[in-house]
Scaffold this motif. Structure first.
Motif, PDB file in Angstrom:
ATOM      1  N   ASP A   1       0.898  -1.153   0.000  1.00  0.00           N
ATOM      2  CA  ASP A   1       0.000   0.000   0.000  1.00  0.00           C
ATOM      3  C   ASP A   1       0.941   1.208   0.000  1.00  0.00           C
ATOM      4  O   ASP A   1       1.380   1.641   1.063  1.00  0.00           O
ATOM      5  CB  ASP A   1      -0.850  -0.051   1.275  1.00  0.00           C
ATOM      6  N   GLU A   2       1.276   1.671  -1.190  1.00  0.00           N
ATOM      7  CA  GLU A   2       2.356   2.654  -1.348  1.00  0.00           C
ATOM      8  C   GLU A   2       3.637   2.068  -0.743  1.00  0.00           C
ATOM      9  O   GLU A   2       4.084   1.038  -1.186  1.00  0.00           O
ATOM     10  CB  GLU A   2       1.994   4.004  -0.680  1.00  0.00           C
ATOM     11  N   GLU A   3       4.131   2.699   0.337  1.00  0.00           N
ATOM     12  CA  GLU A   3       5.421   2.282   0.906  1.00  0.00           C
ATOM     13  C   GLU A   3       5.298   1.188   1.963  1.00  0.00           C
ATOM     14  O   GLU A   3       6.292   0.617   2.375  1.00  0.00           O
ATOM     15  CB  GLU A   3       6.122   3.490   1.563  1.00  0.00           C
TER      16      GLU A   3
ATOM     17  N   LYS B   1      -4.720  -1.987  -7.518  1.00  0.00           N
ATOM     18  CA  LYS B   1      -3.833  -0.886  -7.897  1.00  0.00           C
ATOM     19  C   LYS B   1      -2.452  -1.366  -8.341  1.00  0.00           C
ATOM     20  O   LYS B   1      -1.887  -0.856  -9.315  1.00  0.00           O
ATOM     21  CB  LYS B   1      -3.692   0.055  -6.684  1.00  0.00           C
ATOM     22  N   THR B   2      -1.925  -2.366  -7.619  1.00  0.00           N
ATOM     23  CA  THR B   2      -0.537  -2.781  -7.887  1.00  0.00           C
ATOM     24  C   THR B   2      -0.432  -3.969  -8.837  1.00  0.00           C
ATOM     25  O   THR B   2       0.632  -4.239  -9.386  1.00  0.00           O
ATOM     26  CB  THR B   2       0.178  -3.163  -6.565  1.00  0.00           C
ATOM     27  N   GLY B   3      -1.551  -4.720  -8.993  1.00  0.00           N
ATOM     28  CA  GLY B   3      -1.516  -5.875  -9.898  1.00  0.00           C
ATOM     29  C   GLY B   3      -0.699  -7.046  -9.390  1.00  0.00           C
ATOM     30  O   GLY B   3      -0.327  -7.946 -10.149  1.00  0.00           O
ATOM     31  N   ARG B   4      -0.416  -7.067  -8.102  1.00  0.00           N
ATOM     32  CA  ARG B   4       0.336  -8.176  -7.512  1.00  0.00           C
ATOM     33  C   ARG B   4      -0.222  -8.543  -6.147  1.00  0.00           C
ATOM     34  O   ARG B   4      -0.824  -7.709  -5.477  1.00  0.00           O
ATOM     35  CB  ARG B   4       1.807  -7.790  -7.321  1.00  0.00           C
ATOM     36  N   PHE B   5      -0.002  -9.768  -5.749  1.00  0.00           N
ATOM     37  CA  PHE B   5      -0.287 -10.153  -4.365  1.00  0.00           C
ATOM     38  C   PHE B   5       0.624 -11.304  -3.973  1.00  0.00           C
ATOM     39  O   PHE B   5       1.125 -12.028  -4.835  1.00  0.00           O
ATOM     40  CB  PHE B   5      -1.766 -10.530  -4.161  1.00  0.00           C
ATOM     41  N   ALA B   6       0.846 -11.427  -2.671  1.00  0.00           N
ATOM     42  CA  ALA B   6       1.580 -12.568  -2.138  1.00  0.00           C
ATOM     43  C   ALA B   6       0.636 -13.364  -1.261  1.00  0.00           C
ATOM     44  O   ALA B   6      -0.361 -12.834  -0.757  1.00  0.00           O
ATOM     45  CB  ALA B   6       2.772 -12.082  -1.323  1.00  0.00           C
ATOM     46  N   LEU B   7       0.903 -14.646  -1.119  1.00  0.00           N
ATOM     47  CA  LEU B   7       0.143 -15.480  -0.190  1.00  0.00           C
ATOM     48  C   LEU B   7       1.141 -16.142   0.749  1.00  0.00           C
ATOM     49  O   LEU B   7       2.120 -16.737   0.285  1.00  0.00           O
ATOM     50  CB  LEU B   7      -0.624 -16.585  -0.916  1.00  0.00           C
ATOM     51  N   THR B   8       0.894 -16.019   2.049  1.00  0.00           N
ATOM     52  CA  THR B   8       1.665 -16.795   3.022  1.00  0.00           C
ATOM     53  C   THR B   8       0.745 -17.904   3.517  1.00  0.00           C
ATOM     54  O   THR B   8      -0.375 -17.628   3.953  1.00  0.00           O
ATOM     55  CB  THR B   8       2.107 -15.922   4.221  1.00  0.00           C
TER      56      THR B   8
END
Lengths: 219, 219
Positions: free
Chosen positions: A20-22, A58-65
Motif C-alpha cells: 500500500d504505497e510504501e 492498484k498494484t496488480g500483484r499479491f503474495a500469499l503466506t
C-alpha cells in the motif's frame, strides 16, 4: 437448502499481502486454490470492503503466506479482524521481502503472484494470479480452516466468503454447562482451565489482542 | 522458485457431476471454493480436456459431491482416471437426483449450482456457480486432498491443476527398501502386507480398478 453443508468444503488459511504505497498490508484469505499447473496460476477471493482488495487492484500483484499449524493464532486476529485502513498490520509480525513482495515468516510456504485476470461478484473479487515465485518457509503442516475452527475456535470475519450470520445467539460450538466467555470483537471462545473471571486483568484475546473487558458472558 | 510449495495449499476432494444428454457424467475436482456468502456462490476449476467441462458449458449447471474420509477410494479411480467419453462412470456408483441433478450418495455433502460466470485460462475453465441447493449426505468428515495423497497414496490425474510431472522416476513418496509396485494407470502404490507377487491374479487396483498386470515394479 441447508447452507451449512458448504462448511464441508475444505480450505487452508492464508495471508494475502500487498504493498500500500510504501507500507505492506494484507488480510486473511481462506478461499484460495490452484487453477492451472503450467503456467502455475492460483485464484483468491477477496471482499470488496477489504482494504487489501483495492491495493491488489492498484498494484496488480499479491503474495500469499500459507499459515501452518504452529503459526501464531494472533496473526489471524490482526489480519482477519482489523483493517489495514487504520492500522499497520505488519507492525506486529515478522516479515520478509521475496520478489519485491512482503510475506510473513511465520508460515510454511509463500507464493508471489501477478494478477492476470479477475472476475467480479456482488461482494467479492476473484483474482487470478500467475505464480512468479514460490517456496517453502518451514516444514510445518499447513493450517486448515477446519483446524482453525475446531481447535483455535475462531469465527469467520464478516467479509469472509464462508461467513454465516448466527441467528438469535445460535452457536456452531456445542453447548457446555460451564459459563462461556466469548470475545465480542472476533468471536474467540475462552476455553482455558482457569475460570474466566479469575484471569488476570491484563489478559488479552489470543486471536485479536483485545482486552478482557470486551469478552461477554454467553447465556 | 520451488513449485512444490503449492502443495501446501489445502483442498477437499469432490466429484463434479452433470447431465450429458440423458446420462450422468462427472470428474474429480479438488480446486473448488466458496466465493461469496450471500448469495452463496462457489468456483471450480476444470480442465478443457475433461469431458465434464463441455457438458457444464452446454447445460449451465453442475453438482458437487463432497467426498468423505469413508468414501470408497475407487470413486476417485473411476472419476479421476477414466473419461466420460468412453464409459458411464455412474454405472459403478450409487447416485441420487437432487434438484434434477445427479449426485453421488457416498459422500458427506452435495451442492447444486447454476453457472453464472466463467473465466478461461490456457488449460482450465473456472466456473462460478450460484448455489441452488445444498445439504449434508452424512455426518462423515470431508476428505482432504492431503489425506488422499498421504493415506490413500493416489496421484493426481494429468488434467488436475495440482498435477506435477515427475522427473526421471522422482517420487513424492519416501523411498523404502522393499520393492514397490505402482499402478501404471493411476499411480496408486501397493503397500499391503502380502508381497505384491503373492497377490491373487484377480487382484485389481483399488483406485482405478485396473488388473494386476498393469502394475509395474519401481526400481
Amino acid at each position: 437448502m441447508n447452507i451449512n453443508a458448504l462448511w464441508n468444503l475444505s480450505y487452508g488459511v492464508y495471508i494475502a499481502s500487498v504493498w500500500d504505497e510504501e507500507r505492506p498490508t494484507g488480510c486473511v484469505v481462506n478461499s484460495a486454490m490452484q487453477i492451472t499447473a503450467e503456467p502455475a496460476t492460483v485464484a483468491i477471493s477477496i471482499h470488496h470492503d477489504n482494504y487489501t482488495n483495492g491495493c491488489i487492484e492498484k498494484t496488480g500483484r499479491f503474495a500469499l503466506t500459507v499459515l501452518s499449524l504452529n503459526s501464531d493464532p494472533a496473526i489471524i486476529g490482526t489480519f482477519g479482524f482489523k483493517t489495514g485502513k487504520d492500522v499497520n498490520k505488519f507492525d506486529s509480525v515478522k516479515y520478509d521481502i521475496k520478489n519485491d513482495m512482503p510475506i510473513l515468516t511465520d508460515g510454511c510456504a509463500y507464493l508471489i503472484c501477478e494478477v492476470i485476470n479477475k472476475m467480479e461478484t456482488d461482494t467479492h473479487t476473484v483474482f487470478l494470479g500467475k505464480v512468479l515465485d514460490a517456496d517453502f518457509i518451514s516444514k510445518e503442516e499447513p493450517m486448515t480452516y477446519s483446524y482453525y475452527h475446531k481447535v483455535i475456535k475462531g469465527r469467520s470475519p464478516k467479509n469472509a466468503p464462508t461467513y454465516i450470520e448466527l441467528e438469535n445467539g445460535e452457536e456452531n460450538i456445542p453447548l457446555q454447562k460451564r459459563e462461556k466467555y466469548v470475545c465480542s470483537v472476533c468471536g474467540y471462545e475462552y476455553t482455558g482451565d482457569i475460570p474466566f473471571e479469575d484471569l488476570p486483568e491484563d489478559y488479552v484475546c489470543p486471536i485479536c489482542g483485545q482486552p478482557k473487558s470486551v469478552f461477554i458472558k454467553k447465556e
